[in-house]
Write an enzyme that holds these catalytic residues in place. Sequence first.
Site, PDB file in Angstrom:
ATOM      1  N   LYS A   1       0.859  -1.200   0.000  1.00 55.23           N
ATOM      2  CA  LYS A   1       0.000   0.000   0.000  1.00 55.23           C
ATOM      3  C   LYS A   1       0.891   1.245   0.000  1.00 55.23           C
ATOM      4  CE  LYS A   1      -3.935   1.711   2.796  1.00 55.23           C
ATOM      5  NZ  LYS A   1      -4.690   1.485   4.051  1.00 55.23           N
TER       6      LYS A   1
ATOM      7  N   SER B   1      -9.471   1.288   3.358  1.00 56.35           N
ATOM      8  CA  SER B   1      -8.605   2.091   2.531  1.00 56.35           C
ATOM      9  C   SER B   1      -7.525   1.296   1.808  1.00 56.35           C
ATOM     10  CB  SER B   1      -7.932   3.166   3.401  1.00 56.35           C
ATOM     11  OG  SER B   1      -7.048   2.571   4.325  1.00 56.35           O
TER      12      SER B   1
ATOM     13  N   SER C   1      -9.835  -1.049   7.283  1.00 57.33           N
ATOM     14  CA  SER C   1      -9.129  -0.764   6.031  1.00 57.33           C
ATOM     15  C   SER C   1      -8.354  -1.928   5.448  1.00 57.33           C
ATOM     16  CB  SER C   1      -8.203   0.439   6.230  1.00 57.33           C
ATOM     17  OG  SER C   1      -8.945   1.638   6.213  1.00 57.33           O
TER      18      SER C   1
END
Lengths: 564, 564
Positions: B137, B212, B236
């Site tokens: 990420k 997320s 997330s």
Amino acid sequence: MAATVTIASGATWQEVAADRQKHRDATIAAIEPPIAEVKGIPQYTIPLAKEFLTAEEISITESPVEKLIPQLAKGELSSTTVIEAFLRRAALAQKAVNCVTELLPTRALERAAYLDTYLKENGKPIGPLHGIPISVKEHIGMKGLDLNAGFISWVGRVGEEDSHILQILYRAGAVFYVRTTQPQSLMHLETSSNLYGVTTNPFNTTLTSGGSSGGEGALVGFRGSCLGIGTDIGGSIRSPAANNGVYGMKPTAGRLPVMGWSATMAGAEHIIPTIGPLSTSLEGCRLFIKTLIDAKPWFKEPSLLPFPWKEEQVFKGKKLKVAVLWDDGVVKPHPPVLRALKEVVEKLKAKPNVEIVEWKPYKHDLAWEIIANLYFVDGANEESEAINASQEPWRPLSKHIIPDNPHVQTHTIPTLWKANQGRDNYRAEYAALWNATSTSQGPNGELEGMVDVILCPAGPGVAPKVDTAKWWGYTSQWNLLDYPALIFPVDKVDAKKDDSKDAYKPRNEKDKFNWDLWEKYGAEGYKDAPISLQLVGRRYEDEKVIQALEIMKEETGLPFVDYV
Amino acid sequence: MAATVTIASGATWQEVAADRQKHRDATIAAIEPPIAEVKGIPQYTIPLAKEFLTAEEISITESPVEKLIPQLAKGELSSTTVIEAFLRRAALAQKAVNCVTELLPTRALERAAYLDTYLKENGKPIGPLHGIPISVKEHIGMKGLDLNAGFISWVGRVGEEDSHILQILYRAGAVFYVRTTQPQSLMHLETSSNLYGVTTNPFNTTLTSGGSSGGEGALVGFRGSCLGIGTDIGGSIRSPAANNGVYGMKPTAGRLPVMGWSATMAGAEHIIPTIGPLSTSLEGCRLFIKTLIDAKPWFKEPSLLPFPWKEEQVFKGKKLKVAVLWDDGVVKPHPPVLRALKEVVEKLKAKPNVEIVEWKPYKHDLAWEIIANLYFVDGANEESEAINASQEPWRPLSKHIIPDNPHVQTHTIPTLWKANQGRDNYRAEYAALWNATSTSQGPNGELEGMVDVILCPAGPGVAPKVDTAKWWGYTSQWNLLDYPALIFPVDKVDAKKDDSKDAYKPRNEKDKFNWDLWEKYGAEGYKDAPISLQLVGRRYEDEKVIQALEIMKEETGLPFVDYV
């Protein structure tokens, strides 16, 4: 029983204090047989025990926890006999050094009788601490008893139930029989309040017992307790343990249950206060912690960490690697401390299973700035309100740590976050220093062969003269880092060995203040004071610190003197 | 290489975004052999792989971590071959669902070549993850690469060194080859930013990939990665894992290293964000966590807890006790979720080594109020500044969680402390509920025979339509409590089985919003979407949660469908 006199009920602070003292005195007067009148308290109070107590009482109260446990478990000593002896010696300690807020003879004797019956009926002890008397610092809540944390305005608050730690110790067989003094605000390294006045040091009453668990320190030092509960956010277990020549441990935060204590700043998590034992023996500290952790307190109190107590001997077949920190680089310790440290180091150096290296202090002045700021992130508003609400005067050391502390700041959320980052950076830097002592790597790249423990002073001197305990750095350093730290007794001040008056040019104002005290009072001024040292481990390595001290004791015969 | 276009250098937000996308596209174009032009993205994108990739590439990229590890370790597959296949499939995933911020072909292929040489020269793998490709990420810092956390104004910040987690995985043999998308502010359960637009769901592009860590979710779901790193403060990791039919674990905070990530609110400690894996296999998650913990990251990062990874099988000779939470009492899950949960529960009920009990939701609405307040204790000032500094528009779900969130408050220190106490009280109450399931006590009074895990929905429906993922409660609940939580795939939406349109009268506005979506779109609107569930353990019982799911998989044959 008359209602408690409180500020809320319209009393003055003096009336509240007088009422609390009256209550305390009544609990002391209730002890059977009563302690005879003590005429004139000597500077060195330890011999009073021989004068006022029976030989059996002295023998019981001078036994360490590990000796009492099997005697109680086998019924060789009844719990009632043990608790009666400790109640009497605690009452005497109060007369000598003013360390008690109340005795609890009724509930303690009822509990002891229950335990004696239990043992008879079941043929076995109720738990691992069957019949062991435990003394309790006042702000650790007890059901139905006052819970004032040293503030006159808080008198009248009452514990709703026993604190979590007391519940577990009770189930293990403990008997609570006395509650002990603490300073105004709990934020002194001495014990001085408007409720009870000053708690002095049983080895030299011109000195402080330390604080904030100074009632515990004095009581355990006097042998009015063999195991007590203190709390520590900057040295509050360790200063009293060190000043009174007993063992005291501040474990890593999050290992022992704290639910039910009372203090300002509830909800703060920037510097986590801890709870821990003071004891006349190292084994007393170890059993205390182990008993609490074995009960898995984390199920009830979710902030606690579910580490079992590790019994594995980490130094089996492995050298103990001790790093020595002589001086924090901010305030140089007085000669007796450095003399005792040197004696211990020299003895350890001669042992093949111990390796000694040096530890350089790393920005301990910055560490103090960080923690002194994070103690009071509301600008100490809550403390100030709690003091001012009763119009009680500010004690000198409350002034020292709040209005006279240049690091106190009323934080906003963004400044708090920034301060937390400063704390975390410092912690990471200190960890990197420790990692740099590694001599090899494991199969997963993990570090090996590092220093095991840091051996260092417990403070910048032995027990200070009353109202002079101003430098917290030797203990607060390990609160900032959240490292476990263990105090142990080594020696006593010796007028001959310690009369050094070497010329020394202080580095800064704090250093000058401390050194001037030595210049002024010298060894004679600190006569008979215990000299203690501190052993520190990495975060969560509580077991290792205790095991390291076990080895050091075995190798060197610590302590080098008898205290009673 | 041209300098990055940034707000600081005078560019508009549109220019910054265009430059980042240009950079991304250049890294995709650099893949050899290039991915042919994709003409028209189907709603169900999974079949694209067969069209654009070789059979070998498909075979490699659809292998779970535990299959690749021995093949790589023995040299049956070269690291270069593996990484080439994943680079190609990740490039295709980007074209299909817009989940990549950049590919890293140069450094990944260099690293793979090094590992291949290492294996040849040493005859053994470099570490337990030798040659395993890991996707990252974006806000997990990588040396020399942009680190914007989804804010246009932060573009131009560059990682100073690889994050701690990457350092350990690298040492274990991992290859980093792709960085993935995240939403503006990182505080959506979707992935929508002004830098890269919307990341969609590879199973149904009308749906969100979640967030997320939605770039990770989509990429792993598409099999452009077999193991990726996400982060989670309210769901997330878990929302993207659930939405894309893969495994994802939010461990207890403090177990995995986070040093080096970039996000707002650094220094906040009221709700601790976590880092964890998304993977096509449960074993991928387990190996990821175990590898990190085996490296003892706590020495470098002192906020971490030194729990070793426990290999002991806790359910050996002991029933697995599963409590089922059907509905959080706030927002009722859509029919496919309840249908899948029922199927799992029915299968488990038939097994003699599993016990099923019910779990009643306890004030999950209050839990949401507490955590929604504690997310942004500076009144979300830092997020607002980070968004507004570039004049980029607020994405709908940024509005949802910040200006439209009634629980956001600009705290003072005293109100923050009070809010922390509210959090701690709720945690203690939830712990008491769990304790109340105990059926016996151990020798030290410790509780035994309690529920092991809670089985519950992963969200109030399957992957939501874009911009409708508004109820975080099914995941944020376990962040508030800091319980480990594991997402696992069960089934897919089935137009026949799930076409229920039972009358239901919503309890509140949130419930109505969610139920109206089902009324509006029905099973057809969520066609092909994976259905996933969540398994939750007590704080720090991460190992137990994984072992419980291993048993559940073995007993029931989970998942009930194939996803690729």
